[in-house]
Motif scaffolding. Structure first.
Motif, PDB file in Angstrom:
ATOM      1  N   UNK A   1       4.993   9.165   8.378  1.00 36.30           N
ATOM      2  CA  UNK A   1       6.231   9.384   7.630  1.00 36.30           C
ATOM      3  C   UNK A   1       6.052   9.093   6.149  1.00 36.30           C
ATOM      4  N   UNK A   2       7.083   9.391   5.379  1.00 33.66           N
ATOM      5  CA  UNK A   2       7.022   9.185   3.934  1.00 33.66           C
ATOM      6  C   UNK A   2       6.854   7.705   3.609  1.00 33.66           C
ATOM      7  N   UNK A   3       5.801   7.407   2.817  1.00 37.28           N
ATOM      8  CA  UNK A   3       5.456   6.038   2.425  1.00 37.28           C
ATOM      9  C   UNK A   3       5.226   5.135   3.639  1.00 37.28           C
ATOM     10  N   UNK A   4       4.859   5.725   4.797  1.00 40.73           N
ATOM     11  CA  UNK A   4       4.568   4.936   5.988  1.00 40.73           C
ATOM     12  C   UNK A   4       5.787   4.345   6.636  1.00 40.73           C
ATOM     13  N   UNK A   5       6.923   5.059   6.559  1.00 37.06           N
ATOM     14  CA  UNK A   5       8.188   4.517   7.059  1.00 37.06           C
ATOM     15  C   UNK A   5       8.166   4.237   8.559  1.00 37.06           C
ATOM     16  N   UNK A   6       7.276   4.922   9.309  1.00 44.66           N
ATOM     17  CA  UNK A   6       7.208   4.743  10.757  1.00 44.66           C
ATOM     18  C   UNK A   6       6.408   3.502  11.163  1.00 44.66           C
ATOM     19  N   UNK A   7       5.778   2.841  10.194  1.00 41.35           N
ATOM     20  CA  UNK A   7       4.948   1.673  10.494  1.00 41.35           C
ATOM     21  C   UNK A   7       5.612   0.402   9.983  1.00 41.35           C
TER      22      UNK A   7
ATOM     23  N   UNK B   1       0.827  -1.215   0.000  1.00 43.12           N
ATOM     24  CA  UNK B   1       0.000   0.000   0.000  1.00 43.12           C
ATOM     25  C   UNK B   1       0.860   1.263   0.000  1.00 43.12           C
ATOM     26  N   UNK B   2       0.333   2.307  -0.618  1.00 44.10           N
ATOM     27  CA  UNK B   2       1.031   3.595  -0.605  1.00 44.10           C
ATOM     28  C   UNK B   2       0.421   4.471   0.480  1.00 44.10           C
ATOM     29  N   UNK B   3       1.249   4.918   1.407  1.00 46.12           N
ATOM     30  CA  UNK B   3       0.801   5.798   2.478  1.00 46.12           C
ATOM     31  C   UNK B   3       1.427   7.170   2.298  1.00 46.12           C
ATOM     32  N   UNK B   4       0.660   8.199   2.640  1.00 41.88           N
ATOM     33  CA  UNK B   4       1.131   9.569   2.497  1.00 41.88           C
ATOM     34  C   UNK B   4       1.752  10.044   3.810  1.00 41.88           C
ATOM     35  N   UNK B   5       2.626  11.007   3.716  1.00 44.21           N
ATOM     36  CA  UNK B   5       3.300  11.535   4.894  1.00 44.21           C
ATOM     37  C   UNK B   5       2.320  12.421   5.662  1.00 44.21           C
TER      38      UNK B   5
ATOM     39  N   UNK C   1       3.034  -5.084   8.462  1.00 43.21           N
ATOM     40  CA  UNK C   1       1.684  -5.503   8.822  1.00 43.21           C
ATOM     41  C   UNK C   1       0.792  -4.315   9.148  1.00 43.21           C
ATOM     42  N   UNK C   2       1.334  -3.305   9.817  1.00 47.82           N
ATOM     43  CA  UNK C   2       0.549  -2.115  10.150  1.00 47.82           C
ATOM     44  C   UNK C   2       0.146  -1.345   8.894  1.00 47.82           C
ATOM     45  N   UNK C   3       1.056  -1.280   7.922  1.00 51.87           N
ATOM     46  CA  UNK C   3       0.721  -0.619   6.654  1.00 51.87           C
ATOM     47  C   UNK C   3      -0.440  -1.340   5.968  1.00 51.87           C
TER      48      UNK C   3
END
Length: 584
Positions: free
Chosen positions: A472-478, A424-428, A481-483
């Motif tokens: 964070x950028x692209x969900x770097x903090x997760x 998945x793509x997550x936004x910052x 599995x959380x993403x």
């Protein structure tokens, strides 16, 4: 769209501002040539000590001051109404580009790297902004200045005017050579910037791999080569700007020498007065400014033309005709709650040697739950990308409610189908805003509900800022599995008729997987679901399971029937059961 139509289209976007700016520029240039005439008459009165001459002198000074104040006002207005359209054009063009990019098919984006697109939107649009802003202002400044100033100079002394033009004509010959060379170099420079941007995007996307494999030295060398080519091109432009383009400035200085020398001679011969020589020198300064600006105009023009070429590669790209024919809200509602029918689907990538999918056929009625099982390389993701029309499939293979999906706009089709991908793509942004993406008008309670269903609520409770935690950028903090769970929550928030889950639970444990699937299936019992996985545990509750191997369906049935009829399914089940027991 041709280049000329492009230029005209965005000029007409601010036509009234440009027309007023042209009027103001004309007034400014007219005042600039009028003021030296009053200065000339004032200087010629210096030798006369009579009271009448003194009063006339004061009158000329007042005219000079008054006209100067008016000129300042119109100059400010000319800059406002000539420069602002550049920013307005830039904003409008960005909207047009984003609109186009959002509707161009996957085949376009495959051939056009993200780095190049970013470079065009940043660097090339700057060139177009200057073209429609400072370029427009300086162009009309030069046109009016070179039209009016020589006329006023000719009125004073035709002979001195002709002598003054000689160095200018010689300079233009050299200037034209540099101008042609500069245009080619500006095109090369923008290409180098696009290459550098694309390479940086690629390396930043794979920064973890670069660190793990200790490839930093190799990456630095690759970047240095691209950067060096950009530097070489930029230095060539700088040399021309430094040594060739200022030739008009050199010609202007030579023109002043001629005016002083010949003007002094004409003064001694009493062919000119001291006031006329002073006015003529003032006109030479007015003539020098637009001549010096010609170099800047040439640079802006070249950047603008090259930038327009780059932008037109996007604007002239063809959006498939069916993607422009959007359904009305009523027609789109009528298409809802339909049956997905896949008939003898086959697919081969344009650059592939053989077909990836072979004779895939199945039906997904409203509320039915279908699973796809297959090992790596079996064609699962290709099938998903065919179903959501991410890939271009042949007509007649996939239908929704009897309607061929290739006749539907992708925007309409994706309003009916929700795809949750493995990556998945997550936004910052915050967790809540990532869930709300595209559904900002829903209540906070609905966000909390889908986070609970995706088994992400407990993790959020442990975060200091809860669902306001920045991912964070692209969900770097997760974690992985959380993403995936966040992407599931996002998909559940907005309604759809068909949900496709492409191996989205690969990064969670078996217990969490069962909880997510249990809550998910309860919530969307009325919706059609297609779950793609290599885990049988994710497919046990499906109404029908399709076993995919080498791009073909080799078995189908529910969980219990497949355990009896498919050796591959039974072997996979036993292997995964042993893995589960070992983990437990």
């Amino acid at each position: 769209m041709t280049k000329s139509r492009f230029i005209l289209h965005y000029l007409l976007l601010n036509k009234y501002a440009y027309l007023f700016a042209i009027f103001c520029i004309l007034i400014v240039n007219w005042l600039q040539v009028e003021i030296p005439r009053y200065i000339q008459q004032a200087i010629d009165l210096f030798g006369d000590q009579s009271e009448a001459s003194r009063q006339e002198l004061f009158g000329y000074v007042e005219w000079v001051v008054g006209l100067s104040v008016v000129m300042v006002v119109f100059r400010i207005l000319s800059r406002m109404y000539a420069l602002n359209p550049g920013r307005i054009t830039e904003a409008a063009l960005k909207n047009d580009l984003f609109y186009k990019l959002n509707r161009l098919p996957n085949s376009f984006h495959k051939g056009f790297g993200s780095g190049k697109l970013i470079s065009i939107i940043n660097n090339d649009l700057n060139g177009i902004r200057l073209f429609y802003g400072i370029g427009f202002l300086q162009l009309f400044n030069v046109i009016f200045a070179l039209s009016l100033t020589p006329i006023w100079m000719w009125r004073i002394s035709p002979a001195l005017t002709l002598y003054s033009i000689i160095p200018i004509l010689l300079a233009f010959v050299v200037f034209r050579i540099g101008f042609r060379k500069m245009r080619a170099l500006h095109g090369e420079r923008l290409t180098r910037l696009q290459d550098l941007s694309e390479q940086l995007m690629n390396y930043l996307s794979g920064i973890d791999l670069i660190k793990n494999q200790q490839m930093d030295t190799w990456v630095l060398n690759e970047i240095e080569q691209v950067n060096q080519r950009l530097l070489t091109c930029t230095m060539q432009i700088t040399r021309i700007q430094t040594f060739i383009m200022p030739v008009l400035d050199y010609a202007n200085n030579l023109m002043k020498v001629l005016i002083l020398g010949l003007g002094g001679y004409f003064l001694l011969q009493q062919n000119l007065t001291l006031g006329e020589i002073t006015a003529f020198l003032s006109y030479s300064v007015l003539l020098a400014l637009p001549l010096m600006h010609l170099g800047r105009i040439a640079t802006v023009y070249q950047m603008g033309m090259v930038s327009i070429d780059s932008v037109l590669t996007i604007l002239n790209s063809t959006i498939p005709e069916q993607d422009m024919a959007l359904q009305t809200p009523a027609d789109l509602t009528a298409l809802g709650q339909g049956t997905l029918t896949v008939s003898h689907l086959a697919y081969q990538y344009p650059d592939g040697d053989s077909a990836v999918l072979h004779d895939i056929s199945f039906e997904l009625t409203p509320g039915k739950k279908v699973g796809i099982l297959g090992s790596i390389g079996a064609g699962k993701s290709t099938l998903v990308n065919c179903l959501n029309h991410h890939l271009d499939v042949a007509p007649g293979m996939i239908h929704w409610n009897g309607r061929d999906i290739t006749t539907l706009a992708r925007q309409d089709w994706r309003a009916l189908v929700r795809t949750i991908t493995q990556e998945p793509y997550l936004f910052s942004n915050t967790i809540e805003q990532n869930v709300r993406f595209g559904s900002t008008d829903l209540a906070k309670s609905e966000v909390d509900q889908v986070l609970q269903l995706s088994q992400f609520a407990e993790d959020i409770a442990r975060f200091q800022d809860g669902d306001q935690t920045l991912v964070g950028e692209k969900g770097i903090m997760l974690s992985g599995g959380q993403k995936q769970r966040l992407s599931i929550a996002r998909a559940l928030l907005s309604p759809s008729d068909l949900i496709i889950m492409d191996n989205v639970l690969s990064a969670v444990d078996y217990d969490t997987e069962r909880k997510i699937l249990g809550g998910l299936l309860d919530r969307i019992s009325h919706q059609s679901v297609l779950i793609v996985s290599h885990r049988i545990s994710a497919l046990e509750e499906m109404d029908e399971i399709l076993v995919l191997e080498a791009g073909a369906i080799v078995a189908r049935g529910d969980h219990h029937s497949l355990l009896r009829s498919s050796a591959y399914y039974k072997a996979t089940w036993d292997l995964q059961q042993n893995e589960t027991e070992a983990v437990t």
